[in-house]
Scaffold this motif. Structure first.
Motif, PDB file in Angstrom:
ATOM      1  N   ALA A 131      64.873  32.456 -10.187  1.00  0.00           N
ATOM      2  CA  ALA A 131      65.913  31.895  -9.338  1.00  0.00           C
ATOM      3  C   ALA A 131      66.216  30.460  -9.755  1.00  0.00           C
ATOM      4  N   SER A 132      67.483  30.130  -9.819  1.00  0.00           N
ATOM      5  CA  SER A 132      67.878  28.764 -10.112  1.00  0.00           C
ATOM      6  C   SER A 132      67.777  27.924  -8.848  1.00  0.00           C
ATOM      7  N   ALA A 133      67.863  26.609  -9.018  1.00  0.00           N
ATOM      8  CA  ALA A 133      67.849  25.725  -7.850  1.00  0.00           C
ATOM      9  C   ALA A 133      69.018  26.047  -6.929  1.00  0.00           C
ATOM     10  N   GLU A 134      70.164  26.401  -7.519  1.00  0.00           N
ATOM     11  CA  GLU A 134      71.325  26.755  -6.699  1.00  0.00           C
ATOM     12  C   GLU A 134      71.082  28.037  -5.916  1.00  0.00           C
ATOM     13  N   ASP A 135      70.426  29.021  -6.566  1.00  0.00           N
ATOM     14  CA  ASP A 135      70.092  30.263  -5.868  1.00  0.00           C
ATOM     15  C   ASP A 135      69.214  29.982  -4.660  1.00  0.00           C
ATOM     16  N   VAL A 136      68.182  29.173  -4.877  1.00  0.00           N
ATOM     17  CA  VAL A 136      67.251  28.866  -3.792  1.00  0.00           C
ATOM     18  C   VAL A 136      67.980  28.167  -2.654  1.00  0.00           C
TER      19      VAL A 136
END
Length: 317
Positions: free
Chosen positions: A269-274
């Motif tokens: 997961a990317s930071a944006e996903d999180v």
């Protein structure tokens, strides 16, 4: 005929064909008004799948086997009697379920030892899925008896088919524990399984179970399949959190339910996903619950997710 009259007739039929001796009379079954004679069966234990709702969902092989068997072992003789009545089958029935299995199993094995043929059915679907039949199968194998499976209807496979979720790998969980603490612990155990999850659940527990799943698995896509193959069949597809809200607000809870839940994300997961997942979760959950759900869904360290949750909460103040 009134409902009570039909129920009384069915009970009387079940009582009439429940016996501890081989079936008497011709071994026949009827389809559409036509009568067919069942060919003799070799001595064995036959695992026969039966319909999960619509009585038309039965195979020709299943009907012939049920008609030819010396005995049918079933969870509830009244349920199986309904199927037998539909197809004109008069094979003797004997109950075999969780509460009597230890006492009933030796009698069934004795029938096999005497050269008889025994069909094992559940109330609905494929035997041994969420019922006690595996011990009978194991005992039959250990005693040297043949065991044959007759595949057919299965609520698990029917739900997988209509859910619109990945089917290349799936994990059947059965029923979650009814108590909150045990349920949360079990959900945490299955959260990392890299497969679509399939669960059974009861209507009255649906809202609580969905809420617990959303908290423990993250807001995955899911399907609630109710009354599959029956008159009021319903499939509701949404995220776990949205489905939980729907049932908390008064979704239909009558009938039989199967839940199908998408597998966890396979990519990192990317930071944006999180952040996106946290924003969604924080709309309906406490910081603690949102952090747990997102950490479970993404595999990210809980402490890291917690720091992002605090930062997002601060930004919205």
């Amino acid at each position: 005929m009134t409902c009570c009259g039909a129920a009384d007739k069915l009970k009387a039929m079940a009582d009439d064909i429940t016996a501890d001796k081989p079936s008497q009379g011709p071994k026949v079954y009827r389809i559409g008004g036509h009568e067919f004679f069942a060919r003799p069966l070799a001595p064995a234990l036959y695992l026969v799948a039966t319909p999960i709702g619509n009585l038309g969902d039965v195979t020709l092989r299943a009907l012939e086997t049920l008609a030819a068997a010396d005995l049918i072992a079933c969870e509830d003789t009244r349920v199986t009697a309904r199927l037998l009545e539909r197809y004109g089958i008069r094979t003797a029935l004997t109950p075999y379920h969780d509460h009597n299995a230890a006492a009933a199993r030796p009698k069934i094995l004795a029938r096999l030892r005497d050269g008889g043929s025994v069909a094992l059915v559940s109330d609905a679907g494929t035997p041994l899925v969420s019922d006690p039949g595996y011990r009978l199968v194991r005992a039959a194998h250990d005693a040297g008896f043949a065991v044959t499976a007759l595949p057919g209807a299965s609520a698990v496979l029917a739900a997988l088919g209509v859910a619109g979720l990945p089917t290349d790998r799936f994990f059947f969980e059965g029923f979650l524990p009814p108590k909150d603490a045990a349920r949360r612990a079990r959900i945490a155990e299955i959260a990392r399984i890299p497969a679509t999850l399939v669960l059974y659940e009861t209507g009255p527990r649906m809202a609580d179970a969905l809420a617990a799943l959303a908290a423990g698995l993250g807001d995955r896509s899911a399907a609630v399949c109710r009354e599959l193959t029956k008159l009021h069949e319903e499939v509701r597809r949404d995220t776990l959190a949205a489905l939980a809200r729907g049932y908390a607000e008064g979704g239909e809870t009558r009938g039989e339910f199967v839940l199908v839940i998408a597998p966890p994300q396979t990519r990192a997961a990317s930071a944006e996903d999180v952040d996106d997942l946290l924003r969604q979760a924080l709309r309906t959950q406490t910081v603690k619950d949102a952090v747990g759900a997102v950490a479970a869904a993404t595999g990210e360290p809980r402490a890291q997710v917690y720091r992002r949750a605090l930062a997002l909460a601060k930004d919205t103040q």
